[in-house]
Design a protein around this motif. Structure first.
Motif, PDB file in Angstrom:
ATOM      1  N   ASP A  82       0.826  -1.206   0.000  1.00 43.57           N
ATOM      2  CA  ASP A  82       0.000   0.000   0.000  1.00 43.57           C
ATOM      3  C   ASP A  82       0.862   1.258   0.000  1.00 43.57           C
ATOM      4  O   ASP A  82       0.482   2.286  -0.530  1.00 43.57           O
ATOM      5  CB  ASP A  82      -0.971   0.006   1.171  1.00 43.57           C
ATOM      6  CG  ASP A  82      -0.276   0.010   2.513  1.00 43.57           C
ATOM      7  OD1 ASP A  82       0.850  -0.505   2.616  1.00 43.57           O
ATOM      8  OD2 ASP A  82      -0.872   0.520   3.478  1.00 43.57           O
ATOM      9  N   ASP A  83       2.064   1.181   0.575  1.00 46.84           N
ATOM     10  CA  ASP A  83       2.992   2.316   0.616  1.00 46.84           C
ATOM     11  C   ASP A  83       4.401   1.745   0.524  1.00 46.84           C
ATOM     12  O   ASP A  83       4.839   1.025   1.418  1.00 46.84           O
ATOM     13  CB  ASP A  83       2.793   3.090   1.916  1.00 46.84           C
ATOM     14  CG  ASP A  83       3.701   4.297   2.048  1.00 46.84           C
ATOM     15  OD1 ASP A  83       4.720   4.389   1.319  1.00 46.84           O
ATOM     16  OD2 ASP A  83       3.392   5.158   2.886  1.00 46.84           O
TER      17      ASP A  83
ATOM     18  N   SER B 226       0.225  -2.830   4.601  1.00 37.61           N
ATOM     19  CA  SER B 226      -0.459  -4.020   4.095  1.00 37.61           C
ATOM     20  C   SER B 226       0.157  -4.431   2.772  1.00 37.61           C
ATOM     21  O   SER B 226       0.775  -3.636   2.075  1.00 37.61           O
ATOM     22  CB  SER B 226      -1.960  -3.776   3.921  1.00 37.61           C
ATOM     23  OG  SER B 226      -2.196  -2.848   2.898  1.00 37.61           O
TER      24      SER B 226
ATOM     25  N   THR C  65      -0.825  -6.839  -0.725  1.00 39.99           N
ATOM     26  CA  THR C  65      -1.869  -7.538  -1.479  1.00 39.99           C
ATOM     27  C   THR C  65      -1.205  -8.506  -2.439  1.00 39.99           C
ATOM     28  O   THR C  65      -0.331  -8.115  -3.211  1.00 39.99           O
ATOM     29  CB  THR C  65      -2.746  -6.535  -2.260  1.00 39.99           C
ATOM     30  OG1 THR C  65      -3.366  -5.659  -1.328  1.00 39.99           O
ATOM     31  CG2 THR C  65      -3.811  -7.257  -3.080  1.00 39.99           C
TER      32      THR C  65
ATOM     33  N   THR D  56      -5.492  -9.442   0.821  1.00 35.42           N
ATOM     34  CA  THR D  56      -4.709  -8.390   1.450  1.00 35.42           C
ATOM     35  C   THR D  56      -4.553  -8.722   2.925  1.00 35.42           C
ATOM     36  O   THR D  56      -5.502  -9.111   3.580  1.00 35.42           O
ATOM     37  CB  THR D  56      -5.408  -7.021   1.294  1.00 35.42           C
ATOM     38  OG1 THR D  56      -5.561  -6.734  -0.090  1.00 35.42           O
ATOM     39  CG2 THR D  56      -4.601  -5.913   1.948  1.00 35.42           C
TER      40      THR D  56
END
Length: 64
Positions: free
Chosen positions: A29-30, A36, A38, A51
């Motif tokens: 996500d970052d 998180s 995925t 996820t």
């Protein structure tokens, strides 16, 4: 009833040879501070993905 009463039956090698093969990819996500990850199949992204919290993710190499 015990959990062992309902164990799946082992499949013979011929059946296992027919199982599908697919590649998985992952995204954070970052990128600089992921919280998180995925994991997905790029061919079925709309319907097949999972996820998880980054702290709960483990390397597949560690699952041997």
């Amino acid at each position: 009833m015990h959990a062992s009463d309902d164990l799946p039956k082992l499949r013979d090698a011929a059946v296992l040879d027919d199982l599908p093969e697919f590649e998985l990819r992952y995204l954070f996500d970052d990128g600089s501070d992921p919280s998180s990850v995925t994991v997905y199949d790029p061919e079925t992204l709309e319907t097949t993905w999972i996820t998880v919290d980054a702290d709960a993710a483990v390397s597949l190499d560690d699952l041997q």
